[in-house]
Design an enzyme around this catalytic site. Structure first.
Site, mmCIF file in Angstrom:
data_model
loop_
_atom_site.group_PDB
_atom_site.id
_atom_site.type_symbol
_atom_site.label_atom_id
_atom_site.label_comp_id
_atom_site.label_asym_id
_atom_site.label_seq_id
_atom_site.Cartn_x
_atom_site.Cartn_y
_atom_site.Cartn_z
ATOM 1 N N ASP A 115 110.423 10.538 6.861
ATOM 2 C CA ASP A 115 109.903 9.247 6.452
ATOM 3 C C ASP A 115 110.504 8.809 5.122
ATOM 4 O O ASP A 115 110.787 7.636 4.914
ATOM 5 C CB ASP A 115 108.376 9.308 6.315
ATOM 6 C CG ASP A 115 107.704 9.384 7.671
ATOM 7 O OD1 ASP A 115 108.432 9.483 8.679
ATOM 8 O OD2 ASP A 115 106.462 9.341 7.718
ATOM 9 N N GLU B 67 113.403 9.524 3.921
ATOM 10 C CA GLU B 67 114.774 9.054 4.124
ATOM 11 C C GLU B 67 114.764 7.642 4.711
ATOM 12 O O GLU B 67 115.555 6.784 4.326
ATOM 13 C CB GLU B 67 115.541 10.017 5.039
ATOM 14 C CG GLU B 67 115.935 11.295 4.305
ATOM 15 C CD GLU B 67 116.324 12.435 5.234
ATOM 16 O OE1 GLU B 67 117.030 13.329 4.780
ATOM 17 O OE2 GLU B 67 115.911 12.431 6.414
ATOM 18 N N TYR B 68 113.836 7.435 5.637
ATOM 19 C CA TYR B 68 113.712 6.097 6.210
ATOM 20 C C TYR B 68 113.346 5.092 5.120
ATOM 21 O O TYR B 68 113.952 4.017 5.011
ATOM 22 C CB TYR B 68 112.646 6.097 7.311
ATOM 23 C CG TYR B 68 112.386 4.718 7.877
ATOM 24 C CD1 TYR B 68 113.168 4.207 8.906
ATOM 25 C CD2 TYR B 68 111.372 3.914 7.366
ATOM 26 C CE1 TYR B 68 112.957 2.944 9.409
ATOM 27 C CE2 TYR B 68 111.149 2.641 7.861
ATOM 28 C CZ TYR B 68 111.931 2.166 8.884
ATOM 29 O OH TYR B 68 111.728 0.903 9.371
ATOM 30 N N ASP B 69 112.364 5.463 4.295
ATOM 31 C CA ASP B 69 111.932 4.551 3.229
ATOM 32 C C ASP B 69 113.093 4.187 2.315
ATOM 33 O O ASP B 69 113.214 3.054 1.856
ATOM 34 C CB ASP B 69 110.826 5.202 2.381
ATOM 35 C CG ASP B 69 109.547 5.378 3.178
ATOM 36 O OD1 ASP B 69 109.414 4.723 4.235
ATOM 37 O OD2 ASP B 69 108.699 6.182 2.755
ATOM 38 N N SER C 74 94.485 -12.999 36.138
ATOM 39 C CA SER C 74 93.622 -11.849 35.840
ATOM 40 C C SER C 74 93.574 -10.959 37.086
ATOM 41 O O SER C 74 94.199 -11.264 38.102
ATOM 42 C CB SER C 74 92.238 -12.317 35.426
ATOM 43 O OG SER C 74 91.768 -13.237 36.362
ATOM 44 N N GLU D 261 99.232 2.366 37.237
ATOM 45 C CA GLU D 261 99.366 2.404 35.775
ATOM 46 C C GLU D 261 97.989 2.531 35.152
ATOM 47 O O GLU D 261 97.007 2.118 35.749
ATOM 48 C CB GLU D 261 99.960 1.075 35.274
ATOM 49 C CG GLU D 261 101.268 0.707 35.901
ATOM 50 C CD GLU D 261 101.706 -0.719 35.557
ATOM 51 O OE1 GLU D 261 100.896 -1.485 34.970
ATOM 52 O OE2 GLU D 261 102.852 -1.050 35.868
ATOM 53 N N LYS E 132 95.044 1.210 32.914
ATOM 54 C CA LYS E 132 94.648 -0.127 32.475
ATOM 55 C C LYS E 132 94.295 -0.031 30.991
ATOM 56 O O LYS E 132 93.309 0.602 30.609
ATOM 57 C CB LYS E 132 93.448 -0.622 33.284
ATOM 58 C CG LYS E 132 93.102 -2.066 32.995
ATOM 59 C CD LYS E 132 92.068 -2.571 33.989
ATOM 60 C CE LYS E 132 91.835 -4.069 33.852
ATOM 61 N NZ LYS E 132 91.380 -4.466 32.539
ATOM 62 N N CYS F 295 68.375 10.912 -3.158
ATOM 63 C CA CYS F 295 69.188 11.651 -2.193
ATOM 64 C C CYS F 295 68.313 12.649 -1.440
ATOM 65 O O CYS F 295 67.587 13.424 -2.061
ATOM 66 C CB CYS F 295 70.312 12.371 -2.929
ATOM 67 S SG CYS F 295 71.216 13.510 -1.880
ATOM 68 N N CYS G 23 69.454 16.311 -2.860
ATOM 69 C CA CYS G 23 69.348 16.811 -4.231
ATOM 70 C C CYS G 23 68.379 16.003 -5.079
ATOM 71 O O CYS G 23 68.223 16.282 -6.264
ATOM 72 C CB CYS G 23 70.721 16.851 -4.893
ATOM 73 S SG CYS G 23 71.390 15.217 -5.271
HETATM 74 S S1 IVH Z 1 98.870 -6.453 35.272
HETATM 75 C C1 IVH Z 1 98.758 -10.358 37.458
HETATM 76 N N1 IVH Z 1 98.726 -4.043 34.207
HETATM 77 O O1 IVH Z 1 93.987 -6.373 32.189
HETATM 78 C C2 IVH Z 1 98.352 -9.058 36.925
HETATM 79 N N2 IVH Z 1 97.270 -5.731 33.391
HETATM 80 O O2 IVH Z 1 91.768 -7.525 33.675
HETATM 81 C C3 IVH Z 1 98.398 -9.067 35.465
HETATM 82 N N3 IVH Z 1 95.826 -5.021 31.571
HETATM 83 O O3 IVH Z 1 95.030 -9.703 31.991
HETATM 84 C C4 IVH Z 1 97.921 -7.868 34.866
HETATM 85 N N4 IVH Z 1 96.553 -2.943 31.449
HETATM 86 O O4 IVH Z 1 95.743 -8.125 30.059
HETATM 87 C C5 IVH Z 1 98.231 -5.296 34.218
HETATM 88 N N5 IVH Z 1 98.719 -1.881 33.343
HETATM 89 C C6 IVH Z 1 98.236 -3.131 33.341
HETATM 90 C C7 IVH Z 1 97.226 -3.556 32.454
HETATM 91 C C8 IVH Z 1 96.753 -4.862 32.514
HETATM 92 C C9 IVH Z 1 95.710 -3.838 30.950
HETATM 93 C C10 IVH Z 1 95.021 -6.229 31.249
HETATM 94 C C11 IVH Z 1 95.807 -7.511 31.318
HETATM 95 C C12 IVH Z 1 95.084 -8.368 32.334
HETATM 96 C C13 IVH Z 1 93.735 -7.758 32.357
HETATM 97 C C14 IVH Z 1 93.036 -8.043 33.678
#
Ligand code: IVH
Length: 672
Positions: A37, A39-41, A86, A118, A120, A414, A417
């Site tokens: 770090d 060195e980076y700084d 969503s 993936e 969430k 306290c 004490c």
């Molecule tokens: S895909 C059209 N992948 O969850 C699909 N969303 O409840 C778009 N989110 O609006 C979302 N992890 O902000 C996707 N691996 C993931 C996610 C993810 C979190 C959020 C995202 C979305 C919301 C929906």
């Protein structure tokens, strides 16, 4: 003459910019730094200085602009390239099976489908737009069609590249990428601890903390928060060249962005269900909060055919975990004294199950929190366990009150004490004034021997209680003067345990600088900050004499933390304890570094090498114990010169520093 040196400077700035960008990428994206770090700084500070002296030579999108810009009055709105949709939710396996059948029917096929699954991420959805590889706009999701322009704030996120890397997939003319900004759990806990100690409003969960940081009108405040970003989706991409979502994720990686980690390709619903269960069991161990998994049909062609219903795609679903929220009742509230003397109100709860854990206590953080939420003894409450093992009181169910609830008041003395409890002007926290408060002492001893500090096995709570009650220790250094027969005479001890503890104490004196600094229990300095300090200053003396200003300049250390550290070492009594510890025979090692044939040698690289990337060269040198610095100075041992070198080659000649060409470096590495 003037133009020559200006050209040299331009080349140096270009090279430094590339180096800082590369190291920042290695640190924040790959999580595999190749230089320290400090060195980076050093590189970063030199770049700042050159840019200040010659603003006309600064590269656009220089990493020095990631520290925040001038504050704005309000955010403007931006239109998303494509609507940000969503997700619909699945709640169990049956619904998962129905989902697959539904889309197979829609696609008129019985063939198995391929999915990407993936985690969430429980954060804030954002869109980043890159034009010709440069970050142009960053925005919040908003209502899905338009969001707020938070480009200034997004730019401060360390892992967000301002320019895409060009050594992987071809960089598109236009790239809109969606992702999730999140507050890493460790940083979130630190933030809340600081806010708790200061008596300020604490955040319910990392998601709220991320939202709070992102909506700052002053991006310098955002820059001071450890926000991070994972990318998970596509807006408009021109030209579009992907066949699948997995391809897109791989391209993101090659451009230097962080795709969501722990993704997997699944070929049937059983695999998806197994993945969801696996992630749920790993949830607590991850350094960020996730609240479920997302499954997506992998083929982009099939995604297109499936389309969307209302505001959600037909090709993706969220499959959430069991909630970590529940209701229970507050049985009592008591003030606990921490090692810095802060009194924290803690509620004992009617035991309740929360995502697999029985919860019995909840910190109420401070008096302001209690008043703001109007929390009373006997109240029914909603609690949440998020980003922390310690649950958080979300709100009181005031409608369930029957009049028997009691208001809590901070004790005037306290509880340990009997010293006076005071609230400093302008501070919301209550503190015990007792210099010798046993509660403070006990907490600090417990902390001293804890796993991340000196890890002293056998120094448990019961023993500490006795040591303090019998006045055998008044500070941590006294532990090293304890005699075996005295220890053996204590309750629940014995000759064997006494002997073991003495051995453990002896062992604890051989430790690292960062563990020692952690063990001191400086307010706001946990394991991570202690590492930063140790790495930056290299010695205890260096840290002790640094002073507030020099501390503020260290990466990841803000003003409040710097003040706390400087104040700690300025204190006579603290210095006496440190002297006593050192006199007891502590041997502090600098942090582990690779050792090898190049230990002690400092290299500077300039120009491009044929068979090695700069990163590879750097890694090979550090693996053999050498250091790679950004600038030539009298401390440089070798300058490695490749094709089209910058001004450094000249500087090396001027200073008479040995120059290596690529073959020379190679020979040296091979010898090592
Ligand atoms: S895909 C059209 N992948 O969850 C699909 N969303 O409840 C778009 N989110 O609006 C979302 N992890 O902000 C996707 N691996 C993931 C996610 C993810 C979190 C959020 C995202 C979305 C919301 C929906």
């Amino acid at each position: 003459m003037v133009t020559v040196s200006l050209e040299g400077l331009r080349a140096e700035i270009r090279e430094l910019t590339a180096q800082v960008e590369d190291h920042s990428y290695r640190y924040h994206v790959l999580d595999r730094p190749v230089i320290t770090d400090s060195e980076y700084d050093e590189l970063f500070r030199r770049l700042c200085r050159l840019e200040q002296e010659h603003p006309e030579l600064a590269m656009p999108n220089s990493p020095t602009t990631k520290v925040g810009g001038p504050p704005v009055d309000k955010f403007t709105t931006v239109q998303h390239t494509l609507p940000m949709l969503s997700l619909d939710n699945l709640t169990n396996r049956d619904e998962l099976a129905d989902f697959e059948q539904r889309i197979q029917r829609f696609l008129k096929t019985d063939d198995p489908l391929e999915y990407v699954v993936e985690p969430k991420i429980d954060g804030i959805g954002v869109e980043l737009v890159y034009e010709n590889g440069d970050l142009a706009v960053g925005s919040t999701r908003g209502d899905g069609a338009t969001g707020e322009d938070i480009t200034q704030n997004i730019r401060t996120i360390r892992s967000v590249s301002l320019s895409l890397r060009r050594d992987g997939a071809p960089v598109p003319r236009l790239l809109a990428v969606r992702g999730e900004v999140f507050y890493p759990t460790e940083g979130f806990q630190r933030l809340n601890r600081q806010r708790e100690e200061a008596g300020e409003y604490v955040f319910a969960n990392p998601r709220n903390a991320a939202a709070g940081a992102l909506k700052q009108l002053d991006s310098k405040i955002t820059a001071g928060r450890p926000l991070d970003l994972f990318c998970h989706g596509m807006g408009t991409v021109e030209p579009a060249s992907f066949a699948s979502h997995a391809d897109f994720l791989a391209a993101l990686q090659s451009w230097g962005l962080k795709p969501v980690p722990l993704t997997r390709v699944c070929c049937n619903v059983e695999e998806i269900a197994a993945y969801q269960e696996e992630m749920e069991s790993r949830r607590d161990a991850l350094p960020y909060e996730i609240d479920g998994v997302v499954l997506k049909v992998n083929s982009l062609e099939l995604q297109r055919r499936l389309g969307q219903i209302a505001r959600s795609p037909r090709w993706a679903m969220a499959y959430k975990f069991k909630p970590r929220r529940s209701t229970t009742r507050i049985l009592d509230i008591q003030a606990q004294v921490g090692r810095t003397g802060t009194l924290t109100p803690v509620a004992s709860l009617e035991p309740v199950q929360l995502a697999g854990v029985t919860v019995r206590n909840a910190s109420l953080h401070n008096m302001d929190e209690i008043e703001r939420k109007d929390i009373r003894i006997g109240d029914a409450i909603v609690i949440e366990r998020a980003g922390d093992v310690i649950p958080y009181v979300v709100r009181v169910l005031a409608e369930e009150r029957d009049g028997s609830e009691r208001v809590f008041a901070m004790p005037a003395q306290c509880p340990m004490c009997r010293s006076q409890v005071y609230r400093e002007e302008g501070e919301a926290a209550y503190r015990c004034v007792g210099l010798a408060c046993p509660a403070k002492l006990k907490e600090s001893l417990r902390f001293f021997g804890s796993r991340n500090a000196l890890d002293i096995e056998g120094l448990g709570e019961k023993l500490i209680d006795q040591l303090v009650a019998k006045k055998l220790v008044a500070d941590s250094a006294d532990l090293y003067g304890l005699e075996e027969d005295v220890l053996a005479s204590l309750e629940r001890m014995g000759a064997k345990s006494a002997q073991n503890l003495i051995r453990e104490l002896g062992r604890s004196k051989d430790t690292t600088l960062s563990r020692f600094v952690t063990a001191l229990g400086i307010r706001h300095v946990g394991e991570a900050t202690a590492k930063v300090l140790a790495d930056h200053f290299g010695s205890l003396d260096g840290i002790m004499t640094a002073g507030e200003e020099a501390l503020t300049e260290v990466r990841d250390i803000g003003e409040e933390v710097a003040r706390s550290i400087a104040g700690f070492f300025a204190d006579e009594a603290n210095r006496r304890v440190i002297d006593k510890l050192l006199a007891a025979g502590f041997r502090l090692e600098a942090e582990a570094r690779a050792e090898g044939a190049l230990t002690g040698l400092s290299f500077v690289l300039t120009g491009s090498l044929d068979t090695l990337s700069r990163g590879e060269a750097q890694k090979s040198i550090t693996a053999l114990g050498g250091r790679v610095a950004g600038n030539v100075s009298s401390k440089t041992d070798y300058v490695v010169v490749g094709a089209d070198p910058g001004s450094k080659a000249g500087k090396a000649r001027e200073l008479g520093i040995p120059i290596l060409d690529e073959d020379g470096l190679r020979a040296m590495l091979e010898r090592g």
